[in-house]
Design an enzyme around this catalytic site. Sequence first.
Site, PDB file in Angstrom:
ATOM      1  N   HIS A  57       0.816  -1.216   0.000  1.00  0.00           N
ATOM      2  CA  HIS A  57       0.000   0.000   0.000  1.00  0.00           C
ATOM      3  C   HIS A  57       0.855   1.274   0.000  1.00  0.00           C
ATOM      4  O   HIS A  57       1.273   1.749   1.049  1.00  0.00           O
ATOM      5  CB  HIS A  57      -0.879  -0.028   1.256  1.00  0.00           C
ATOM      6  CG  HIS A  57      -1.931   1.024   1.287  1.00  0.00           C
ATOM      7  ND1 HIS A  57      -3.103   0.859   1.964  1.00  0.00           N
ATOM      8  CD2 HIS A  57      -1.997   2.263   0.739  1.00  0.00           C
ATOM      9  CE1 HIS A  57      -3.846   1.939   1.833  1.00  0.00           C
ATOM     10  NE2 HIS A  57      -3.185   2.813   1.102  1.00  0.00           N
ATOM     11  N   LEU A  60       2.387   6.490  -4.998  1.00  0.00           N
ATOM     12  CA  LEU A  60       3.558   7.109  -5.640  1.00  0.00           C
ATOM     13  C   LEU A  60       3.204   8.403  -6.366  1.00  0.00           C
ATOM     14  O   LEU A  60       4.100   9.157  -6.762  1.00  0.00           O
ATOM     15  CB  LEU A  60       4.195   6.123  -6.627  1.00  0.00           C
ATOM     16  CG  LEU A  60       4.946   4.946  -6.006  1.00  0.00           C
ATOM     17  CD1 LEU A  60       5.450   4.001  -7.093  1.00  0.00           C
ATOM     18  CD2 LEU A  60       6.106   5.427  -5.146  1.00  0.00           C
ATOM     19  N   HIS A 175     -10.546   0.139   0.932  1.00  0.00           N
ATOM     20  CA  HIS A 175     -10.522   1.174   1.958  1.00  0.00           C
ATOM     21  C   HIS A 175     -11.898   1.090   2.593  1.00  0.00           C
ATOM     22  O   HIS A 175     -12.891   1.479   1.980  1.00  0.00           O
ATOM     23  CB  HIS A 175     -10.273   2.559   1.343  1.00  0.00           C
ATOM     24  CG  HIS A 175     -10.251   3.648   2.359  1.00  0.00           C
ATOM     25  ND1 HIS A 175      -9.195   4.519   2.518  1.00  0.00           N
ATOM     26  CD2 HIS A 175     -11.167   4.022   3.293  1.00  0.00           C
ATOM     27  CE1 HIS A 175      -9.465   5.370   3.489  1.00  0.00           C
ATOM     28  NE2 HIS A 175     -10.664   5.091   3.979  1.00  0.00           N
ATOM     29  N   ASP A 296       1.135   2.831   3.770  1.00  0.00           N
ATOM     30  CA  ASP A 296       0.201   3.894   3.357  1.00  0.00           C
ATOM     31  C   ASP A 296       0.933   5.224   3.175  1.00  0.00           C
ATOM     32  O   ASP A 296       0.434   6.283   3.590  1.00  0.00           O
ATOM     33  CB  ASP A 296      -0.999   4.032   4.301  1.00  0.00           C
ATOM     34  CG  ASP A 296      -2.182   4.723   3.617  1.00  0.00           C
ATOM     35  OD1 ASP A 296      -2.058   5.104   2.428  1.00  0.00           O
ATOM     36  OD2 ASP A 296      -3.223   4.875   4.255  1.00  0.00           O
ATOM     37  N   GLY A 313      -3.006  12.136   5.105  1.00  0.00           N
ATOM     38  CA  GLY A 313      -1.891  11.263   4.736  1.00  0.00           C
ATOM     39  C   GLY A 313      -0.556  11.949   4.923  1.00  0.00           C
ATOM     40  O   GLY A 313      -0.484  13.176   5.027  1.00  0.00           O
TER      41      GLY A 313
HETATM   42  O1  DOR Z   1      -4.936   9.384   4.458  1.00  0.00           O
HETATM   43  C1  DOR Z   1      -5.164   8.947   3.333  1.00  0.00           C
HETATM   44  N1  DOR Z   1      -4.508   9.416   2.255  1.00  0.00           N
HETATM   45  N2  DOR Z   1      -6.085   7.975   3.186  1.00  0.00           N
HETATM   46  C2  DOR Z   1      -6.498   7.575   1.950  1.00  0.00           C
HETATM   47  O2  DOR Z   1      -7.297   6.685   1.870  1.00  0.00           O
HETATM   48  C3  DOR Z   1      -5.973   8.233   0.740  1.00  0.00           C
HETATM   49  C4  DOR Z   1      -4.622   8.748   1.002  1.00  0.00           C
HETATM   50  C5  DOR Z   1      -4.120   9.643  -0.118  1.00  0.00           C
HETATM   51  O3  DOR Z   1      -4.156   9.202  -1.270  1.00  0.00           O
HETATM   52  O4  DOR Z   1      -3.654  10.734   0.146  1.00  0.00           O
HETATM   53 ZN    ZN Z   2      -7.221   4.238   2.155  1.00  0.00          ZN
HETATM   54 ZN    ZN Z   3      -3.768   4.782   1.064  1.00  0.00          ZN
END
Ligand code: DOR
Ligand code: ZN
Ligand code: ZN
Length: 424
Positions: A57, A60, A175, A296, A313
């Site tokens: 996960h 990029l 998700h 992630d 994120g």
């Molecule tokens: O925190 C997150 N960022 N959760 C997600 O499901 C998407 C990801 C992102 O692509 O920035």
């Molecule tokens: Zn996610």
């Molecule tokens: Zn993610």
Amino acid sequence: MEYKIVNARLLYKESFLEGEILIKDGKTHRVSKNIQENLPKIDAEGKLLLPGLIDPHAHLRDSLLSYKEDFDTGTSAALAGGYTLLLDMPNTKPQIDSPERIKKRIEEAKGKINCDVGFYSLAFPNSDFSSLFKAGAIAIKIYLHKRFRDEEWSYENLRKVMKELSKFKRVLAFHAEELDPPFELDKYDVFLHSSFHDERAEIRAVKKIIDLAKDYDLPIHFCHISTPQALEEIYYTKLKGLNLTLELTPHHLLLDDSYFKLGNIALVEPPLRALEDVMELRKALYEGKVDMIGSDHAPHTIDEKLEEKPLPGFPNLEISFSLLNTLTDKFDVINLIKLMSINVARRFGLKKVGAIEEGYKANLFLFDPKEEWRIDPLRFLSKAKYSPFQGFLVRGKVKKTLLRGNIVYEDGVILKRGLGEVII
Ligand code: DOR
Ligand code: ZN
Ligand code: ZN
């Protein structure tokens, strides 16, 4: 190219061997206490030699989101973190949801990726999965909390996907958060500016997917589970024979919601949870209820993080393994490699990776398990140079990373670029 790595503590057949390894044609050719051949050698100086990490996960970005991260910087961050293979998420711009887009993404990645990469595709209820896999998709992803073409992921729509996908042995990853929870908004809304990240949104989503999955025979994977209730639900359903796996992230295992004090930097979906939940997730990890760890890695610009509607994120690739290694008094490196390499390879059908074994790709990293260092995001190779883990003192450092026998990373520097391959 033929050489040997000597003086290593290498992970071989589930235990550590003080030995040597002969690398030939990009593969682990032989593992032994002593390699007799007189060949050029690399001295591991007694450090751990481990199979390259595999991330189920990572985001990029690249394409129109290259300003956040691109193939070069994202895969550089991966190598710095000991990863040699990433599965890239399809929520790109443009998003990856058709055979044409997959082909284009693969073309764009060629020559620019510094480690190996496999590409997810999104699904629609009427997706032609056969063509998607032929075009090179490695697995399928559904964001349950996102609409697609103005539609929601109803039971009916999910059934269509599961029915069609059960013809293939490919993973359907979720998700798992509900789009519109049928309950009152609460404290998280203040922080998240949205209404669907309550713990109950995850638990309900997981129950919904499990409910459907009972009728179909296909491998289902739950991304970034953040609540102990959802984890238990998945674990016990799996024991009953359903083909499920689940992933935890470093942040849900190490950070609780008191890190909201950092403000938007700590914003992530699903959000950080209460300390007691974090402790429960760790307990489940120690009890062997978890299949894998995903980084992630989700980079954004610092401006996007600090906006009024901040994006969720943060970058994790460079620090995931050291963070987890720091957590592991009850838990050794061997277990960690299972969660961050072997299990991922197995689940996603990735061939000849995930272990140090004769005939396997020489995707490896040298790790000093004792070195202590402080996380400084300004040194990240990712374009995103911030982290909720800033200042954390961690134990264990990636020293070198090898991709098919090539030393591609050493002490903070990418030595060879563009050697990554697209895994299909
Ligand atoms: O925190 C997150 N960022 N959760 C997600 O499901 C998407 C990801 C992102 O692509 O920035
Ligand atoms: Zn996610
Ligand atoms: Zn993610």
